[in-house]
Design a protein around this motif. Structure first.
Motif, PDB file in Angstrom:
ATOM      1  N   LEU A 245      -1.704  -7.584  15.140  1.00 17.41           N
ATOM      2  CA  LEU A 245      -2.046  -6.418  14.335  1.00 17.41           C
ATOM      3  C   LEU A 245      -0.861  -5.480  14.191  1.00 17.41           C
ATOM      4  CD1 LEU A 245      -4.868  -5.536  13.300  1.00 17.41           C
ATOM      5  CD2 LEU A 245      -5.112  -4.212  15.382  1.00 17.41           C
ATOM      6  N   ALA A 246      -0.008  -5.491  15.216  1.00 20.47           N
ATOM      7  CA  ALA A 246       1.079  -4.530  15.241  1.00 20.47           C
ATOM      8  C   ALA A 246       2.365  -5.087  14.643  1.00 20.47           C
ATOM      9  CB  ALA A 246       1.335  -4.071  16.669  1.00 20.47           C
ATOM     10  N   ARG A 247       2.366  -6.361  14.246  1.00 25.12           N
ATOM     11  CA  ARG A 247       3.620  -6.933  13.767  1.00 25.12           C
ATOM     12  C   ARG A 247       3.723  -6.890  12.252  1.00 25.12           C
ATOM     13  NH1 ARG A 247       5.053 -12.809  15.729  1.00 25.12           N
ATOM     14  NH2 ARG A 247       4.344 -11.943  17.690  1.00 25.12           N
ATOM     15  N   GLU A 248       2.613  -7.134  11.574  1.00 26.49           N
ATOM     16  CA  GLU A 248       2.636  -7.027  10.112  1.00 26.49           C
ATOM     17  C   GLU A 248       1.258  -6.556   9.639  1.00 26.49           C
ATOM     18  OE1 GLU A 248       2.432 -10.942   8.009  1.00 26.49           O
ATOM     19  OE2 GLU A 248       3.027 -11.682   9.955  1.00 26.49           O
ATOM     20  N   PRO A 249       1.205  -5.894   8.486  1.00 23.05           N
ATOM     21  CA  PRO A 249      -0.080  -5.367   8.020  1.00 23.05           C
ATOM     22  C   PRO A 249      -1.091  -6.489   7.794  1.00 23.05           C
ATOM     23  CG  PRO A 249       1.732  -4.410   6.772  1.00 23.05           C
ATOM     24  CD  PRO A 249       2.314  -5.532   7.578  1.00 23.05           C
ATOM     25  N   LEU A 250      -2.317  -6.255   8.210  1.00 21.72           N
ATOM     26  CA  LEU A 250      -3.397  -7.194   7.937  1.00 21.72           C
ATOM     27  C   LEU A 250      -3.678  -7.213   6.446  1.00 21.72           C
ATOM     28  CD1 LEU A 250      -6.161  -6.372  10.579  1.00 21.72           C
ATOM     29  CD2 LEU A 250      -4.713  -8.403  10.486  1.00 21.72           C
TER      30      LEU A 250
ATOM     31  N   ALA B 111      -8.761  -8.445   7.428  1.00 23.64           N
ATOM     32  CA  ALA B 111      -9.500  -7.285   7.942  1.00 23.64           C
ATOM     33  C   ALA B 111     -11.006  -7.473   7.765  1.00 23.64           C
ATOM     34  CB  ALA B 111      -9.028  -6.005   7.249  1.00 23.64           C
TER      35      ALA B 111
ATOM     36  N   PHE C  62     -15.105  -6.962  15.789  1.00 22.75           N
ATOM     37  CA  PHE C  62     -15.014  -5.695  16.509  1.00 22.75           C
ATOM     38  C   PHE C  62     -16.371  -4.981  16.518  1.00 22.75           C
ATOM     39  CE2 PHE C  62     -10.429  -6.218  15.679  1.00 22.75           C
ATOM     40  CZ  PHE C  62      -9.958  -5.996  16.965  1.00 22.75           C
TER      41      PHE C  62
ATOM     42  N   LEU D 109     -11.786 -14.848  22.335  1.00 24.25           N
ATOM     43  CA  LEU D 109     -11.173 -13.836  23.179  1.00 24.25           C
ATOM     44  C   LEU D 109      -9.648 -13.910  23.080  1.00 24.25           C
ATOM     45  CD1 LEU D 109     -12.430 -11.728  25.068  1.00 24.25           C
ATOM     46  CD2 LEU D 109     -11.983 -13.277  26.964  1.00 24.25           C
ATOM     47  N   ALA D 110      -9.117 -15.133  23.136  1.00 21.56           N
ATOM     48  CA  ALA D 110      -7.663 -15.303  23.083  1.00 21.56           C
ATOM     49  C   ALA D 110      -7.100 -14.782  21.764  1.00 21.56           C
ATOM     50  CB  ALA D 110      -7.307 -16.773  23.277  1.00 21.56           C
TER      51      ALA D 110
ATOM     52  N   LEU E 157      -8.454 -12.471  19.715  1.00 21.65           N
ATOM     53  CA  LEU E 157      -8.509 -11.004  19.670  1.00 21.65           C
ATOM     54  C   LEU E 157      -7.395 -10.421  20.523  1.00 21.65           C
ATOM     55  CD1 LEU E 157     -12.211  -9.767  19.878  1.00 21.65           C
ATOM     56  CD2 LEU E 157     -10.659  -9.737  17.937  1.00 21.65           C
ATOM     57  N   SER E 158      -7.205 -11.013  21.714  1.00 27.08           N
ATOM     58  CA  SER E 158      -6.172 -10.518  22.618  1.00 27.08           C
ATOM     59  C   SER E 158      -4.793 -10.636  21.974  1.00 27.08           C
ATOM     60  CB  SER E 158      -6.230 -11.304  23.924  1.00 27.08           C
ATOM     61  OG  SER E 158      -5.153 -10.959  24.750  1.00 27.08           O
TER      62      SER E 158
ATOM     63  N   LEU F 167      -4.138  -8.057  19.352  1.00 25.41           N
ATOM     64  CA  LEU F 167      -3.932  -6.683  19.810  1.00 25.41           C
ATOM     65  C   LEU F 167      -2.680  -6.532  20.654  1.00 25.41           C
ATOM     66  CD1 LEU F 167      -7.631  -5.882  20.722  1.00 25.41           C
ATOM     67  CD2 LEU F 167      -6.318  -4.895  18.849  1.00 25.41           C
ATOM     68  N   THR F 168      -1.986  -7.638  20.927  1.00 23.92           N
ATOM     69  CA  THR F 168      -0.800  -7.552  21.763  1.00 23.92           C
ATOM     70  C   THR F 168       0.244  -6.668  21.090  1.00 23.92           C
ATOM     71  OG1 THR F 168      -1.177  -9.736  22.681  1.00 23.92           O
ATOM     72  CG2 THR F 168       1.057  -8.865  22.841  1.00 23.92           C
ATOM     73  N   PRO F 169       0.725  -5.650  21.785  1.00 26.75           N
ATOM     74  CA  PRO F 169       1.722  -4.763  21.168  1.00 26.75           C
ATOM     75  C   PRO F 169       2.941  -5.542  20.688  1.00 26.75           C
ATOM     76  CG  PRO F 169       0.870  -3.806  23.187  1.00 26.75           C
ATOM     77  CD  PRO F 169       0.333  -5.207  23.113  1.00 26.75           C
TER      78      PRO F 169
ATOM     79  N   PHE G 260     -13.935   0.104  20.037  1.00 29.13           N
ATOM     80  CA  PHE G 260     -14.186  -1.068  19.193  1.00 29.13           C
ATOM     81  C   PHE G 260     -14.834  -0.649  17.867  1.00 29.13           C
ATOM     82  CE2 PHE G 260     -13.823  -3.323  23.291  1.00 29.13           C
ATOM     83  CZ  PHE G 260     -12.931  -4.316  22.913  1.00 29.13           C
TER      84      PHE G 260
ATOM     85  N   ALA H  89     -13.984  -1.391  13.838  1.00 33.09           N
ATOM     86  CA  ALA H  89     -15.000  -2.262  13.242  1.00 33.09           C
ATOM     87  C   ALA H  89     -15.196  -2.016  11.756  1.00 33.09           C
ATOM     88  CB  ALA H  89     -16.320  -2.083  13.998  1.00 33.09           C
TER      89      ALA H  89
ATOM     90  N   LEU I 275      -9.156  -1.009  10.121  1.00 31.21           N
ATOM     91  CA  LEU I 275      -8.309  -2.054  10.700  1.00 31.21           C
ATOM     92  C   LEU I 275      -6.987  -2.145   9.960  1.00 31.21           C
ATOM     93  CD1 LEU I 275     -10.423  -5.235  11.550  1.00 31.21           C
ATOM     94  CD2 LEU I 275      -8.868  -3.994  13.054  1.00 31.21           C
TER      95      LEU I 275
ATOM     96  N   SER J 249      -3.306  -1.283  11.361  1.00 28.93           N
ATOM     97  CA  SER J 249      -2.262  -2.297  11.298  1.00 28.93           C
ATOM     98  C   SER J 249      -1.046  -1.795  10.517  1.00 28.93           C
ATOM     99  CB  SER J 249      -2.851  -3.553  10.648  1.00 28.93           C
ATOM    100  OG  SER J 249      -1.863  -4.514  10.431  1.00 28.93           O
TER     101      SER J 249
ATOM    102  N   ALA K 253       0.731   0.584  12.790  1.00 27.49           N
ATOM    103  CA  ALA K 253       1.359  -0.126  13.909  1.00 27.49           C
ATOM    104  C   ALA K 253       2.594  -0.895  13.480  1.00 27.49           C
ATOM    105  CB  ALA K 253       0.349  -1.081  14.544  1.00 27.49           C
ATOM    106  N   SER K 254       2.606  -1.374  12.240  1.00 22.72           N
ATOM    107  CA  SER K 254       3.709  -2.221  11.803  1.00 22.72           C
ATOM    108  C   SER K 254       4.718  -1.470  10.954  1.00 22.72           C
ATOM    109  CB  SER K 254       3.151  -3.420  11.022  1.00 22.72           C
ATOM    110  OG  SER K 254       2.415  -2.980   9.899  1.00 22.72           O
TER     111      SER K 254
ATOM    112  N   LEU L  23      -3.465   0.247  22.588  1.00 23.41           N
ATOM    113  CA  LEU L  23      -3.404  -1.160  22.197  1.00 23.41           C
ATOM    114  C   LEU L  23      -3.207  -2.048  23.421  1.00 23.41           C
ATOM    115  CD1 LEU L  23      -3.537  -2.492  19.411  1.00 23.41           C
ATOM    116  CD2 LEU L  23      -1.066  -2.605  19.424  1.00 23.41           C
TER     117      LEU L  23
ATOM    118  N   SER M  55      -5.768  -4.899  24.727  1.00 23.97           N
ATOM    119  CA  SER M  55      -5.247  -6.262  24.840  1.00 23.97           C
ATOM    120  C   SER M  55      -5.447  -6.793  26.254  1.00 23.97           C
ATOM    121  CB  SER M  55      -3.767  -6.273  24.466  1.00 23.97           C
ATOM    122  OG  SER M  55      -3.211  -7.541  24.709  1.00 23.97           O
TER     123      SER M  55
ATOM    124  N   LEU N 204      -8.978  -7.739  26.981  1.00 26.02           N
ATOM    125  CA  LEU N 204      -9.478  -8.944  26.317  1.00 26.02           C
ATOM    126  C   LEU N 204      -8.753 -10.210  26.761  1.00 26.02           C
ATOM    127  CD1 LEU N 204      -9.849  -7.469  22.734  1.00 26.02           C
ATOM    128  CD2 LEU N 204     -11.699  -8.140  24.247  1.00 26.02           C
TER     129      LEU N 204
ATOM    130  N   PRO O 144      -7.974 -13.441  28.373  1.00 30.67           N
ATOM    131  CA  PRO O 144      -8.853 -14.392  29.051  1.00 30.67           C
ATOM    132  C   PRO O 144      -8.541 -14.464  30.541  1.00 30.67           C
ATOM    133  CG  PRO O 144      -8.056 -15.307  27.004  1.00 30.67           C
ATOM    134  CD  PRO O 144      -7.301 -14.029  27.222  1.00 30.67           C
TER     135      PRO O 144
END
Lengths: 123, 123
Positions: A22-27, A32, A39, A109-110, A112-113, A116-118, B39, B43, B48, B52, B55-56, B109, B113, B116, B118
């Motif tokens: 999410l933080a690297r490029e716009p969705l 979205a 979410f 879960l993976a 979503l995680s 959201l990773t910065p 969340f 949502a 979103l 994003s 963030a980007s 964030l 992260s 979430l 795993p």
């Protein structure tokens, strides 16, 4: 019951790097629109606790009988929340005899995680 | 404007290991009640994408002038969505001259992260 998995971002190959964070490029609008309901499924305290109970269960599976007694809400309400989690692709379930058992769909879960990773950590 | 950060799980010390992952132990009712609004803030597809975009952004900051033109919704609607993100502790902002600039609160964030991640990856 449904075996569907979270229809999140490409690539679907679990061996490949997962998701544009999410933080690297716009969705995109499409991304979205796909993510927002996931979410939303987690945007309720009872569903968050149900999800966490399932995820942290011994053996990775939780009997609906154990999930229901953990909350002071009615069984139909728990069933509703479990259905929302399932329809969002976060959990799946299977009936075995009297009871239904729930487990986490780990990719959900993976992903979503990863999403959201910065940016600094993902780079 | 608000400098509050996401009042998530302990410990608050950013150098300490962050958060009990959702998948490692069941969330308490209090933790779930604190997390659910975060969340919920994510949502919504427009929120979103706003999140994003912020963030980007180059330099990690986005002018509200650039955010508004990226969507086919009214400026008051964008302002509403930005307020929801800010009240959830996900972004913060500051006025500089004519425009307001938004940036991500990185702890928010990182904590989501971590939450979430795993269980297998977190262990």
């Amino acid at each position: 019951m449904s075996k569907k998995e979270l229809p999140l971002l490409q690539p679907a190959d679990p061996a490949a790097p997962c998701c544009s964070p999410l933080a690297r490029e716009p969705l995109s609008g499409a991304e979205a629109a796909t993510l927002a309901p996931v979410f939303k499924a987690l945007a309720d305290p009872v569903r968050l606790r149900l999800f966490s109970l399932i995820a942290s269960s011994a053996g990775g599976q939780a009997c609906v009988c154990d999930l229901t007694v953990a909350f002071e809400v009615s069984q139909p309400t728990i069933s509703h929340h479990l259905r929302v989690l399932r329809e969002a692709g976060l959990v799946d379930c299977e009936r075995r005899g009297t009871w239904v058992y729930y487990w986490l769909l780990p990719n959900a879960l993976a992903r979503l995680s990863a999403l959201l990773t910065p940016a600094a950590a993902a780079a």
